[in-house]
Design an enzyme around this catalytic site. Structure first.
Site, mmCIF file in Angstrom:
data_model
loop_
_atom_site.group_PDB
_atom_site.id
_atom_site.type_symbol
_atom_site.label_atom_id
_atom_site.label_comp_id
_atom_site.label_asym_id
_atom_site.label_seq_id
_atom_site.Cartn_x
_atom_site.Cartn_y
_atom_site.Cartn_z
ATOM 1 N N MET A 1 2.869 12.234 7.848
ATOM 2 C CA MET A 1 4.131 12.722 8.405
ATOM 3 C C MET A 1 5.356 11.931 7.932
ATOM 4 O O MET A 1 6.464 12.153 8.412
ATOM 5 C CB MET A 1 4.079 12.711 9.934
ATOM 6 C CG MET A 1 2.988 13.582 10.507
ATOM 7 S SD MET A 1 3.134 15.284 9.927
ATOM 8 C CE MET A 1 1.548 15.907 10.426
ATOM 9 N N GLU B 1 7.247 2.181 5.404
ATOM 10 C CA GLU B 1 7.221 1.648 4.041
ATOM 11 C C GLU B 1 7.022 0.133 4.063
ATOM 12 O O GLU B 1 6.256 -0.407 3.256
ATOM 13 C CB GLU B 1 8.499 2.034 3.300
ATOM 14 C CG GLU B 1 8.573 3.492 2.929
ATOM 15 C CD GLU B 1 8.856 4.466 4.076
ATOM 16 O OE1 GLU B 1 8.742 5.679 3.862
ATOM 17 O OE2 GLU B 1 9.177 4.013 5.206
ATOM 18 N N ASP C 1 -8.860 -7.960 -2.433
ATOM 19 C CA ASP C 1 -9.549 -7.386 -3.586
ATOM 20 C C ASP C 1 -9.654 -8.378 -4.741
ATOM 21 O O ASP C 1 -10.698 -8.506 -5.371
ATOM 22 C CB ASP C 1 -8.837 -6.117 -4.048
ATOM 23 C CG ASP C 1 -9.510 -5.515 -5.270
ATOM 24 O OD1 ASP C 1 -10.722 -5.220 -5.206
ATOM 25 O OD2 ASP C 1 -8.827 -5.345 -6.298
#
Length: 163
Positions: free
Chosen positions: A75, A118, A132
């Site tokens: 959204m 954001e 990672d």
């Protein structure tokens, strides 16, 4: 259900119409963190991680994540960001073998809706990228908490986290 802005008259999710809102400067700062072991701390600070410069890659990942938030959060409106800045600071307690990276993502735009998502996405992506890049040296890393620290602009006004 008409009082809920993200639902249409059938009770189904919708993207809110922001076309009538005024363009203002909007900013948001979000933070996250990742706790790593001593070996990972050593790799990051001495630049010996086999995948490369951990903070440089995490910085780029955070910026890319902020720019692409609308593609992964259903959204969210796509926004023309005017700035994204990411900082990394260590909190180190050698005595207790505690090594924590604090991540701060600041996002800005001139637009009709805010940039909280954001900033949160950028901080999260930075933490996930550090994980990672370092998982070969230890998978016991802990990410979080991730939170909005402050935001400015918009109809609901400014927000500053109390703690």
């Amino acid at each position: 259900m008409s009082e809920l802005t993200h639902f249409n008259e059938q009770g189904r999710a919708k993207m809110v119409d922001v076309s009538g809102k005024e363009i203002t400067l909007r900013t948001a700062i979000a933070t996250s963190s990742i706790i790593v072991n001593g070996s990972i701390h050593e790799q990051i600070t001495h630049g010996t991680n086999k995948k490369g410069d951990v903070f440089a890659v995490a910085q780029v990942a955070a910026i890319m994540a902020a720019k692409n938030t609308a593609t992964i959060i259903p959204m969210c409106h796509p926004l023309p960001l005017t700035g994204v800045d990411v900082r990394f600071d260590w909190e180190i307690d050698e005595e207790n073998a505690h090594y924590e990276v604090h991540i701060q993502a600041e996002v800005k735009t001139k637009g009709v809706t805010g940039v909280e998502m954001e900033a949160l996405t950028a901080a999260s992506a930075a933490a996930l990228t550090i994980y990672d890049m370092c998982k070969a040296a230890g998978k016991e890393m802990v990410i979080g908490p991730t939170m909005l620290q402050n935001k400015t602009g918009g109809k609901n006004g400014d927000y500053q986290r109390a703690d």
